[in-house]
Design an enzyme around this catalytic site. Structure first.
Site, PDB file in Angstrom:
ATOM      1  N   ASN A 210       0.761  -1.258   0.211  1.00 31.06           N
ATOM      2  CA  ASN A 210       0.073  -0.074  -0.043  1.00 31.06           C
ATOM      3  C   ASN A 210       0.912   1.042  -0.116  1.00 31.06           C
ATOM      4  O   ASN A 210       2.041   1.238  -0.015  1.00 31.06           O
ATOM      5  CB  ASN A 210      -0.995   0.004   1.213  1.00 31.06           C
ATOM      6  CG  ASN A 210      -0.052  -0.061   2.735  1.00 31.06           C
ATOM      7  OD1 ASN A 210       0.550   0.609   2.953  1.00 31.06           O
ATOM      8  ND2 ASN A 210      -0.227  -1.194   3.214  1.00 31.06           N
ATOM      9  N   LYS A 289       9.149 -17.162 -10.354  1.00 31.46           N
ATOM     10  CA  LYS A 289       8.453 -16.245 -10.873  1.00 31.46           C
ATOM     11  C   LYS A 289       7.358 -16.648 -11.761  1.00 31.46           C
ATOM     12  O   LYS A 289       7.194 -17.705 -12.543  1.00 31.46           O
ATOM     13  CB  LYS A 289       9.216 -15.096 -11.715  1.00 31.46           C
ATOM     14  CG  LYS A 289       8.423 -13.950 -12.447  1.00 31.46           C
ATOM     15  CD  LYS A 289       9.349 -13.225 -13.620  1.00 31.46           C
ATOM     16  CE  LYS A 289       8.496 -12.490 -14.206  1.00 31.46           C
ATOM     17  NZ  LYS A 289       9.329 -11.828 -15.295  1.00 31.46           N
ATOM     18  N   LYS A 338     -13.710   0.280  15.821  1.00 26.40           N
ATOM     19  CA  LYS A 338     -12.182  -0.430  15.670  1.00 26.40           C
ATOM     20  C   LYS A 338     -11.749  -0.598  17.286  1.00 26.40           C
ATOM     21  O   LYS A 338     -11.315  -1.480  17.941  1.00 26.40           O
ATOM     22  CB  LYS A 338     -11.085   0.291  15.072  1.00 26.40           C
ATOM     23  CG  LYS A 338     -11.286  -0.406  13.529  1.00 26.40           C
ATOM     24  CD  LYS A 338     -10.339   0.373  12.809  1.00 26.40           C
ATOM     25  CE  LYS A 338     -10.401  -0.264  11.249  1.00 26.40           C
ATOM     26  NZ  LYS A 338     -10.212   0.615  10.187  1.00 26.40           N
TER      27      LYS A 338
HETATM   28  O1  PMT Z   1       2.770   6.114   6.521  1.00 28.16           O
HETATM   29  P1  PMT Z   1       2.340   7.544   6.160  1.00 28.16           P
HETATM   30  O2  PMT Z   1       2.563   7.475   4.685  1.00 28.16           O
HETATM   31  O3  PMT Z   1       2.955   8.570   6.943  1.00 28.16           O
HETATM   32  O4  PMT Z   1       0.862   7.122   6.418  1.00 28.16           O
HETATM   33  C1  PMT Z   1       0.310   7.413   7.752  1.00 28.16           C
HETATM   34  C2  PMT Z   1      -1.018   6.122   7.850  1.00 28.16           C
HETATM   35  C3  PMT Z   1      -2.168   6.908   6.967  1.00 28.16           C
HETATM   36  C4  PMT Z   1      -0.320   4.784   7.504  1.00 28.16           C
HETATM   37  C5  PMT Z   1      -1.232   6.104   9.303  1.00 28.16           C
HETATM   38  O5  PMT Z   1      -1.787   7.554   9.793  1.00 28.16           O
HETATM   39  C6  PMT Z   1      -2.305   5.187   9.532  1.00 28.16           C
HETATM   40  O6  PMT Z   1      -3.673   5.627   9.448  1.00 28.16           O
HETATM   41  N1  PMT Z   1      -2.006   3.955   9.711  1.00 28.16           N
HETATM   42  C7  PMT Z   1      -2.981   2.719  10.037  1.00 28.16           C
HETATM   43  C8  PMT Z   1      -3.199   2.052   8.558  1.00 28.16           C
HETATM   44  C9  PMT Z   1      -4.163   1.036   8.720  1.00 28.16           C
HETATM   45  O7  PMT Z   1      -3.902  -0.021   8.430  1.00 28.16           O
HETATM   46  O8  PMT Z   1      -5.257   1.260   9.135  1.00 28.16           O
HETATM   47  P2  PMT Z   1      -6.569   0.160   9.475  1.00 28.16           P
HETATM   48  O9  PMT Z   1      -7.847   0.981   9.811  1.00 28.16           O
HETATM   49  O10 PMT Z   1      -6.606  -0.688   8.296  1.00 28.16           O
HETATM   50  O11 PMT Z   1      -5.910  -0.740  10.783  1.00 28.16           O
HETATM   51  C10 PMT Z   1      -6.452  -0.374  11.993  1.00 28.16           C
HETATM   52  C11 PMT Z   1      -5.334  -0.743  13.126  1.00 28.16           C
HETATM   53  O12 PMT Z   1      -5.201  -2.182  13.061  1.00 28.16           O
HETATM   54  C12 PMT Z   1      -4.064   0.008  12.722  1.00 28.16           C
HETATM   55  O13 PMT Z   1      -3.601   0.619  13.719  1.00 28.16           O
HETATM   56  C13 PMT Z   1      -3.330  -1.073  11.981  1.00 28.16           C
HETATM   57  O14 PMT Z   1      -1.696  -0.880  12.450  1.00 28.16           O
HETATM   58  C14 PMT Z   1      -3.856  -2.117  12.862  1.00 28.16           C
HETATM   59  N2  PMT Z   1      -3.695  -3.509  11.868  1.00 28.16           N
HETATM   60  C15 PMT Z   1      -4.381  -3.709  10.955  1.00 28.16           C
HETATM   61  C16 PMT Z   1      -4.330  -5.213  10.362  1.00 28.16           C
HETATM   62  C17 PMT Z   1      -3.456  -6.011  11.013  1.00 28.16           C
HETATM   63  N3  PMT Z   1      -3.382  -7.236  10.307  1.00 28.16           N
HETATM   64  N4  PMT Z   1      -2.798  -5.746  11.911  1.00 28.16           N
HETATM   65  C18 PMT Z   1      -2.879  -4.460  12.605  1.00 28.16           C
HETATM   66  O15 PMT Z   1      -2.175  -4.460  13.638  1.00 28.16           O
END
Ligand code: PMT
Length: 400
Positions: A210, A289, A338
């Site tokens: 991503n 690949k 969340k």
């Molecule tokens: O890296 P930058 O370019 O500065 O951008 C910052 C950001 C947009 C990435 C950051 O501010 C942000 O929002 N990070 C969380 C991104 C995300 O994956 O969000 P989510 O809503 O999908 O996940 C919710 C939470 O669960 C997050 O804390 C994530 O880290 C966590 N997660 C998600 C999936 C997973 N398998 N394990 C996790 O721990």
């Protein structure tokens, strides 16, 4: 972990019989997790060899101001900038006098003049020299300039005299050095932060990922470090330089980030999940690949990745757990969902549908979703936002 973990200590050694204790001091500082570099004055080298201190510190010992080799790599300015703390142990009466005059005629005095780091002295000298008014006036002058003095101790001296002037023991100096870092709203706390994207391999040359740049997570790591915390930054692949004085763990995939996060929990007061972790990964990454076929479509089977922040929040001895929520609509209500579903202490919600904030931008705008209420922080640089977030999170951790 000690407050010296990941700290960079520049040790100045001047001429005195106590120079032999510097060897032990290096070891004790390293035991606490500090990196040590050494500058020796010519007089110090009469008492102990640079080779001994080089072998113990694991770094070249710096001895001359105008050494062309040293200048190329780590000159006096670089050494001065590198240090989190400059400790001169032992500090002789002559060195103290030269420091008062602001002399810059050798490597150690120039480093002392140039460094922005706190400067501490561990005096060691004959009791008569210590009690001499010239020395006492010099120390008073240095104290007024904010230079700290560790010791000396009283007791029998190498010359046979008894009185004040013995250098403190290495363990005492280490304790005093550590105390210099015990300030700030997260002093003594350990913070683990995930940052950046993950890469989920499809085959050896392709992956799912991503747009996360890591900027938000790295800014948080620096802000937590500057607030006095010991920081472990677990990062997916980014183009950013590793933040200084943080423990850095590089990972690729969500599974690696999951394992690294669980491994870091043994010393963790606060866990901040700012990484954009892939929710799914290819069920079977091909070993070779994948070749183009005659088909117009291709099906990729995906399986769910472990949810890192949920696992952290459910762990025994759970740390204060902070999630992020990257949303494109109904930002606050999805974030609150969340908070509840993942059993988090707080969620930082950002709108990733906008180009000027969120993924890969220098700025961000967030809503902090607490169990009881919400607080919106207007757009600002990720550096400033990270500092503002750390202040609020530290208050919550400290009152937990
Ligand atoms: O890296 P930058 O370019 O500065 O951008 C910052 C950001 C947009 C990435 C950051 O501010 C942000 O929002 N990070 C969380 C991104 C995300 O994956 O969000 P989510 O809503 O999908 O996940 C919710 C939470 O669960 C997050 O804390 C994530 O880290 C966590 N997660 C998600 C999936 C997973 N398998 N394990 C996790 O721990």
């Amino acid at each position: 972990m000690s407050s010296l973990t990941n700290k960079q200590i520049l040790l100045g050694v001047t001429g005195g019989i106590a120079a032999y204790k510097s060897a032990e001091l290096i070891r004790r500082l390293q035991d606490q997790g500090a990196s040590v570099r050494v500058i020796m004055t010519p007089a110090a080298q009469e008492f102990i060899t640079p080779l001994t201190l080089q072998a113990l510190s694991g770094n070249p010992v710096h001895t001359t101001l105008l050494d062309p080799e040293a200048e190329a790599g780590m000159g006096h300015i670089e050494l001065a900038r590198w240090a989190d703390l400059l400790l001169v142990a032992p500090a002789s009466a002559d060195f103290i006098a030269r420091l008062v005059q602001g002399q810059g005629d050798d490597l150690l005095t120039t480093a002392c003049l140039a460094t922005p780091a706190p400067l501490c002295l561990a005096p060691a000298m004959n009791q008569g020299m210590w009690s001499n008014l010239a020395t006492q006036d010099n120390l008073k002058c240095l104290a007024e300039r904010g230079i700290r003095c560790f010791g000396p101790a009283e007791g029998s001296q190498a010359c046979g005299d008894v009185g004040p002037g013995r250098m403190l023991e290495p363990d005492q100096l280490v304790e005093l050095a550590a105390a210099q870092f015990e300030s700030g709203i997260l002093a003594g706390r350990s913070v683990v932060i995930t940052a950046g994207p993950t890469r989920e391999a499809i085959d050896p040359v392709r992956y799912i990922s991503n747009h996360s740049s890591g900027k938000m997570g790295y800014a948080l790591a620096e802000a937590a470090r500057d607030a006095g915390a010991r920081v472990t930054l677990i990062s997916g692949p980014t183009r950013l330089p590793e933040p200084e004085r943080c423990r850095f763990v590089a990972v690729d995939s969500a599974e690696q980030m999951y394992q690294a996060s669980l491994d870091a929990l043994s010393d963790c007061d606060m866990f901040i999940a700012s990484a954009a972790v892939a929710d799914y990964r290819p069920a079977n990454a091909a070993e070779q690949k994948i070749k183009k076929t005659g088909q117009d479509t291709m099906v990729l089977e995906l399986v769910k990745n472990p949810d890192i922040v949920t696992a952290v929040a459910a762990s025994d001895n759970r740390p204060f757990t902070v999630g992020f929520a990257a949303e494109t609509q109904d930002v606050t209500s999805y974030a609150r969902d969340k908070l509840v579903r993942k059993k988090l202490d707080v969620v930082i919600a950002n709108d990733v549908s906008r180009g000027d904030i969120g993924f890969n931008s220098d700025d961000n705008e967030v809503t902090i979703v607490w169990p009881e209420n919400e607080e919106s922080l207007s757009p600002r640089s990720k550096t400033q936002l990270a500092r503002d977030l750390i202040v609020r999170l530290a208050q919550a951790v400290n009152s937990d």
